[in-house]
Design a protein around this motif. Structure first.
Motif, PDB file in Angstrom:
ATOM      1  N   ALA A 460       0.698  -1.252   0.145  1.00 41.25           N
ATOM      2  CA  ALA A 460       0.012  -0.028   0.041  1.00 41.25           C
ATOM      3  C   ALA A 460       0.876   1.175   0.037  1.00 41.25           C
ATOM      4  O   ALA A 460       0.526   2.195  -0.783  1.00 41.25           O
ATOM      5  N   ALA A 461       1.972   1.177   0.784  1.00 36.27           N
ATOM      6  CA  ALA A 461       2.571   2.515   1.275  1.00 36.27           C
ATOM      7  C   ALA A 461       3.579   2.765  -0.387  1.00 36.27           C
ATOM      8  O   ALA A 461       3.783   3.912  -0.706  1.00 36.27           O
ATOM      9  N   VAL A 462       4.111   1.797  -0.816  1.00 40.33           N
ATOM     10  CA  VAL A 462       5.099   1.786  -2.179  1.00 40.33           C
ATOM     11  C   VAL A 462       4.038   2.398  -3.160  1.00 40.33           C
ATOM     12  O   VAL A 462       4.367   3.442  -3.900  1.00 40.33           O
ATOM     13  N   VAL A 463       3.072   1.611  -3.447  1.00 32.52           N
ATOM     14  CA  VAL A 463       2.048   2.052  -4.604  1.00 32.52           C
ATOM     15  C   VAL A 463       1.575   3.507  -4.363  1.00 32.52           C
ATOM     16  O   VAL A 463       1.577   4.447  -5.105  1.00 32.52           O
ATOM     17  N   ALA A 464       1.238   3.897  -3.291  1.00 30.91           N
ATOM     18  CA  ALA A 464       0.481   5.272  -2.958  1.00 30.91           C
ATOM     19  C   ALA A 464       1.480   6.297  -3.077  1.00 30.91           C
ATOM     20  O   ALA A 464       1.281   7.356  -3.720  1.00 30.91           O
TER      21      ALA A 464
END
Ligand SMILES: Nc1ncnc2c1ncn2[C@@H]1O[C@H](COP(=O)(O)OP(=O)(O)OP(=O)(O)O)[C@@H](O)[C@H]1O
Ligand SMILES: [Mg+2]
Length: 904
Positions: A460-464
């Motif tokens: 989630a963090a990387v894509v966001a």
């Protein structure tokens, strides 16, 4: 001899990125730099492409070369693939040329079967570890290679955890794990219809095929479409000797960045999970520790990691994102790549690296995308509103501040619903226990992402961060119930559809909306530095479109060097002026019309003074009235309705004098409006055509402009008005207007006793104007491309109809590469522009040519404007910083041959 499809890590390097993929090139580069990388090799991207060309068969010689390379690895490790007494285990990892995090699949612990399992247990004196590795392998192989639904394994695993009262995975003992293995095998057989393959070579062959296949998996294709990555690059396959982070508390695995990917600060930043295998961190299943804790737990490993990270950053001249594993106190590097980062970090890192002497200013300019500049200028929560929300008890919980920015929207618990609502224009916040690549389509449309589990390097963090969307991850305080579509937190319940607000910069989560504010450019120190470097190299001027002084001020603060388009229509639309405008339009005689215009004159003059004052010392292009006059009058349909209603009412109130008078008035207006109706107003009686037939209006406007300019000039201000004629198609129209403008200006200057230099020019928004540019240039001192209308007229489509009905489908079907209203169509519209520029410059070499359509703020279109030699681009005030950077990048790319190197 067969082609070379396989390269040992010691044979490759960074320069072979196309062939070996990013991961393979990185592993090779680290191997050659003497860093601790487990032995392994890479099967090339060419092999992948060949596989698909070959009808999904391995190319000739590839398998043999793979076996040879495996023999080599066996020699290096002293282990043997499939050997029960000393088994070599490997991971099979995808790796395209550019990193597509989590988009492709990896299989770990390959080579395990009932025999090698026992060997591994004996060799490591750790039966529990061996079974843990085995159950992971069955699960991954089943899910990734054979497409067994992942939740089947998850559910079975949870059940056994419950049965043994285990909180964490690591609480499970050998007996429990044995049960897990048996259960997993049963699930595998149930879904695949055959036993789990025990032959390691069979496992390997299938895994390699699965990595190839994942290149055309839906999520990989979606990702490439979104980022415009070509589908024919293919993925490489990396076979890497397994190292184990799950061998006890002196082992572990982690991800670390050489700088903070959220802020750009120069610190070793990352996460570490003891006694775990790599995918535990990436998948966000357990919430890991901060990397600093490693400093206390394993100081030598930490020191080594710091050294490696410094070395890699200097080597690659960019911030690195590294994966590592510690096996019984020994550090192994498993991956390095340029780290994804937020817009803020991208700018800070680029500027800091210039200051640290690592890269040049020019390289720094090429490291940041115009979109990142855009993101930086995006809204954040108003601190006061946030405080108030806290005071009102709307604060819910705090998670990890995984990707900065603020967002308010309705909570939605699955990606499909998020996508559906998002496409309808709803602001949604996607709330998930954790995200996986299958959620990406929902993340693309969500305003923000909130997850219950997972760290700052979770999916989630990387894509966001890549998408520039706010994300709060690992917010363990919320308990998501997917079946009831709600989450509870400290006794409060938030249901699907409730509004929540998340602050990705602080990790805070609120219920209800919170006001957001715009960031201030003057406080963005690094960005200002970067933009000032951009200004040094760009050749295009950057101007702005602004109708009001406040917009002009904004534009100037953002660095605009002029106003490329000041529209005058709005000056007619203001409610207090509209009645006068109506008088002017409806006038029966010239005198009546002139009387109305006389009333408008002082008002317009003040408008122009406002803009001239703000833009003191800089050019301001004012466009004379553009729309057809009936646009200022009430709508025909509305009037018909009103008249009908009045008539009906009069049937009942025959003597109502007031009603009668109103009806007469409306009927007169209706007649007028009916007479002025046009079948296609866009191509109707507007712009210069009005000026030719109803010159009084233009004359009033020119007078207002020149009086404003003269009066300010007498106050000592430097004013540079440029008067622009819209919708011209024939040079004779310009000739007539030029006489009108010059004569009026001369009169005003005589009256005022002062001379003001002004320019006369025209919009180029009709193909005929562009095609006869030489003629036009005899009268016009400047041209401004109105590329919205030019695109409509060159394409023969109306934007509203086209975008609503077929244009976007055209893009999806690949009929056209992009929406031509967003990105300039170089072949058609662009070709006409180029011809126009060349022809005009032959007649008037110093003619000033710019663009004032929306394209003026689009980076790809700006690049084209640079190529065809325009003098400036003009865009909306908010896009001025973006255009400054894009213009500099165009110059560096085309004048100095620099390439963009952007990591988002
Ligand atoms: N040989 C290995 N030994 C131990 N761990 C490994 C090995 N190979 C891969 N891993 C770990 O397994 C996880 C998944 O691997 P991999 O890097 O291939 O894919 P990813 O990180 O999910 O995606 P990306 O392609 O974006 O890197 C990572 O944490 C990685 O460090
Ligand atoms: Mg990885």
């Amino acid at each position: 001899m067969a082609k070379k499809w396989v390269y040992m890590f010691s044979e490759g390097g960074e320069s072979m990125r196309d062939l070996l993929g990013g991961k393979g090139a990185g592993l090779a580069e680290m191997t050659r730099a003497g860093l601790p990388v487990p032995p392994g090799f890479t099967i090339t991207t060419e092999a992948c492409n060949e596989y698909f060309k070959n009808g999904r068969k391995f190319p000739e010689g590839m398998w043999e070369q793979t076996l040879e390379a495996l023999r080599e690895v066996e020699k290096m490790t002293g282990k043997k693939f499939g050997d029960p007494s000393n088994p070599l285990l490997v991971s099979v990892r995808s790796g395209a040329k550019v990193s597509m995090p989590g988009m492709m699949d990896t299989v770990l612990n390959l080579g395990l079967n009932e025999e090698t399992l026992k060997g591994l247990a004996k060799l490591t004196q750790n039966e529990r570890f061996a079974y843990d590795a085995y159950r992971r392998f069955i699960q991954m192989f089943g899910r990734i290679v054979m497409k067994v639904p992942g939740e089947k394994f998850d559910e079975a695993f949870e059940k056994i955890k419950q049965k043994y009262g285990a909180q964490k995975d690591t609480d499970l003992g050998v007996e429990a794990l044995k049960e897990v293995v048996a259960e997993f095998k049963r699930i595998y057989k149930e879904h695949v219809g055959e036993d789990f393959p025990s032959d390691p070579y069979e496992q390997l062959r299938r895994a390699i095929g699965a990595v190839f296949e994942s290149w055309f998996g839906k999520r990989a294709v979606d990702y490439r479409n979104y980022y415009g990555i070509p589908h024919d690059w293919g993925t490489a396959v990396n076979i890497v000797t397994m190292v184990f982070g799950n061998m006890g508390d002196d082992s572990g695995t982690g991800v670390t960045f050489t700088r903070d990917p959220a802020t750009g600060e120069k610190i070793l930043w990352g996460e570490y999970l003891p006694n775990a295998q790599g995918e535990d961190v990436v998948a966000g299943i357990r919430t890991p520790y901060k990397i600093e804790e490693l400093k206390e737990k394993m100081p030598e490993v930490y020191e080594q990691l710091v050294k490696v990270s410094e070395l890699l950053e200097r080597h690659y001249k960019d911030m690195q994102d590294m994966e590592f594993t510690v096996e019984r106190g020994k550090l192994w590097m498993l991956q390095t790549r340029a780290g994804k980062r937020t817009a803020k970090a991208a700018v800070k890192i680029a500027v800091d690296m210039v200051k640290e002497g690592i890269i040049s200013k020019e390289e720094a300019i090429m490291r940041v995308t115009p979109e990142q500049v855009d993101q930086l200028l995006h809204p954040r929560f108003d601190e006061k509103a946030k405080e108030q929300a806290k005071a009102e008890g709307r604060y819910l919980a705090k998670g990890l501040n995984a990707s900065p920015g603020a967002a308010t929207g309705i909570a939605v618990f699955d990606a499909d619903t998020a996508e559906e609502l998002g496409k309808k224009g709803e602001s949604v916040i996607l709330v998930r226990p954790e995200t996986s690549p299958d959620d990406v389509h929902g993340m693309l449309v969500a305003k923000g992402i909130l997850t219950q589990h997972g760290g700052a390097t979770s999916h989630a963090a990387v894509v966001a961060r890549g998408l520039g969307k706010p994300c709060v991850a690992g917010c363990e305080a919320i308990r998501i119930d997917l079946t009831r579509r709600l989450f509870t937190v400290n006794g409060k319940v938030v249901k699907e559809g409730d509004i929540i607000s998340i602050d990705g910069s602080t990790g805070e989560v609120f219920v209800g909306p919170i006001t957001t504010i715009e960031p201030k450019l003057e406080e963005e120190e690094e960005l200002l530095a970067l933009l000032s470097w951009a200004d040094e190299v760009r050749r295009l001027g950057v101007w702005a479109n602004a109708d009001y002084p406040k917009d002009a001020r904004q534009a100037r603060n953002f660095g605009a060097e002029g106003i490329g388009l000041c529209r005058t229509e709005h000056m007619f639309f203001e409610p207090d002026r509209l009645p006068i405008v109506h008088q002017m339009i409806l006038a029966e005689t010239l005198e009546e019309r002139q009387a109305a215009l006389d009333k408008l004159l002082p008002i317009q003059k003040e408008d122009f003074k406002g803009i001239f004052r703000v833009m003191e010392g800089l050019p301001v292009i004012i466009r004379l009235i553009d729309p057809p006059l009936h646009e200022f009058l009430p709508k025909y349909e509305d009037l018909v309705a009103e008249v009908t209603e009045l008539r009906v009412r009069l049937e009942y109130e025959k003597d109502n004098a007031e009603l009668k008078a109103r009806l007469a008035e409306k009927e007169a207006l209706l007649r007028k409006v009916a007479a002025m109706r046009e079948a296609n107003p866009m191509l109707g009686f507007r712009g210069v055509r009005l000026g030719v037939l109803w010159p009084e209006i233009n004359r009033m406007q020119v007078r207002a402009i020149m009086e404003a300019a003269c009066e300010l000039s007498k106050e000592g201000l430097r004013v540079y008005p440029e008067i622009m004629i819209p919708v011209t198609a024939n040079a004779n129209e310009l000739k007539i207007l030029k006489e009108l403008v010059d004569e009026t200006a001369r009169k005003v200057m005589e009256e005022q006793g002062v001379t003001v230099k002004y320019k006369f020019g025209t919009m180029i928004e009709i193909p005929r104007a562009a095609l006869t540019a030489g003629e036009f240039a005899r009268y016009a001192e400047f041209f401004s491309f109105g590329t919205n209308d030019l695109t409509q007229t060159v394409y023969g489509i109306s934007r509203d109809d086209a975008e609503g009905k077929f244009l976007l489908a055209y893009v999806e079907k690949g009929v056209i590469p992009a929406n031509p209203f967003q990105t300039l169509d170089r072949e058609g519209v662009g070709r006409i522009m180029k011809m126009c520029v060349e022809e005009a410059r032959q007649v008037r070499p110093d003619i000033e040519i710019g663009i004032c359509g929306e394209h003026g703020g689009d980076p790809a279109s700006i690049e084209f404007c640079h190529i065809i030699g325009l003098n400036y681009v003009s865009c909306s005030p908010f896009r001025v910083p973006i255009a400054r950077l894009a213009a500099a990048q165009a110059a560096l790319q085309h004048e100095y041959g620099l390439k963009k190197k952007v990591i988002v």
